[in-house]
Design an enzyme around this catalytic site. Structure first.
Site, PDB file in Angstrom:
ATOM      1  N   LYS A  86     -16.441  22.848 -11.599  1.00 50.39           N
ATOM      2  CA  LYS A  86     -16.926  22.190 -10.383  1.00 50.39           C
ATOM      3  C   LYS A  86     -17.531  23.249  -9.468  1.00 50.39           C
ATOM      4  CE  LYS A  86     -14.906  18.326  -7.925  1.00 50.39           C
ATOM      5  NZ  LYS A  86     -13.801  17.942  -7.055  1.00 50.39           N
TER       6      LYS A  86
HETATM    7  C1  E4P Z   1     -14.065  14.916  -5.605  1.00 53.25           C
HETATM    8  O1  E4P Z   1     -14.128  15.372  -6.719  1.00 53.25           O
HETATM    9  C2  E4P Z   1     -13.171  15.408  -4.549  1.00 53.25           C
HETATM   10  O2  E4P Z   1     -12.056  15.988  -5.166  1.00 53.25           O
HETATM   11  C3  E4P Z   1     -12.598  14.340  -3.635  1.00 53.25           C
HETATM   12  O3  E4P Z   1     -13.009  13.048  -4.019  1.00 53.25           O
HETATM   13  C4  E4P Z   1     -12.717  14.652  -2.190  1.00 53.25           C
HETATM   14  O4  E4P Z   1     -12.195  13.608  -1.420  1.00 53.25           O
HETATM   15  P1  E4P Z   1     -11.779  13.747   0.095  1.00 53.25           P
HETATM   16  O5  E4P Z   1     -12.957  13.440   0.949  1.00 53.25           O
HETATM   17  O6  E4P Z   1     -10.706  12.695   0.286  1.00 53.25           O
HETATM   18  O7  E4P Z   1     -11.270  15.144   0.296  1.00 53.25           O
END
Ligand code: E4P
Length: 217
Positions: A86
């Site tokens: 990522k």
């Molecule tokens: C996506 O891969 C992220 O891990 C996640 O959805 C972020 O979400 P948040 O806005 O609740 O931190």
């Protein structure tokens, strides 16, 4: 639409895997902090729990360091084909995305909030791109901002035939899951609490009670 779980808590991943409907996992540094474990400590266990892509986020900022860390992660899991790196939606992140994609390593470009950003990630060969629904809605005080973002990216993907898969991320409630599906996301990555809510509808509960009472008579 495929369903991933958005957590680094192994108990949640194991419980979600038992449901038989989860085909991947996304983690990030905040989710790891919440789980109380480090990426190194938990990534192999997560890969063993779900037979599908598992996103592990780099924490470095420069292209050179992100690239090095990406390879450290891939090596640490013995080149498990499900490991997905990522990368943040930055200039350096996109450069690394292109390099890793060319090497056959799956990438997930995260923190996507616009169509131009999505275009860069798709052109860089990202396997996955992650537009954030909840954070869009928070910022623009519009309960459909996230929906519109996914819809526009899905349309651009369709017109040009990009292969990147759209992961609807930052999902806060079941309405986001519905919006992600209607907007054409390929995948929604969902917190465990929201996955559990997806089973529920008051008419299902009422209906079940009526049927159970009837069968007792
Ligand atoms: C996506 O891969 C992220 O891990 C996640 O959805 C972020 O979400 P948040 O806005 O609740 O931190």
């Amino acid at each position: 639409m495929k369903l991933f779980i958005d957590t680094a808590i192994t108990e949640e991943i194991a419980a979600a895997a038992e449901l038989g409907v989860i085909s991947g996992v996304t983690t990030n540094p905040s989710l790891l902090a919440k789980s109380g474990r480090t990426l190194n400590d938990v990534i192999t266990e997560i890969l063993s729990l779900v037979n599908g892509p598992v996103s592990a986020e780099v924490e470095e900022s420069s292209a050179e360091n992100m690239y090095r860390q990406a390879h450290e992660i891939v090596n640490s899991v013995n080149f498990n084909p499900n490991i997905t790196i990522k990368l943040p939606m930055t200039e350096d992140g996109i450069k690394v995305c292109r390099r890793l994609s060319s090497e056959g390593i799956m990438t997930n470009v995260t923190l996507v909030f616009s169509v131009p950003q999505a275009l860069l990630a798709m052109e860089a060969g990202a396997e996955f791109i992650s537009p954030f629904m909840g954070r869009m809605d928070d910022k623009y005080a519009d309960a459909e901002s996230g929906f519109k973002l996914i819809k526009k990216i899905a349309e651009v993907k369709r017109i040009y035939g990009y292969k990147s898969k759209i992961i609807a991320a930052s999902i806060r409630h079941t309405a986001h899951v519905e919006q992600a599906a209607l907007a054409g996301a390929d995948i929604a990555t969902i917190p465990f609490k929201v996955i559990k809510q997806m089973y529920c509808h008051e008419l299902t509960e009422n209906g079940l009670k009526i049927f159970r009472d009837a069968s007792k008579k």
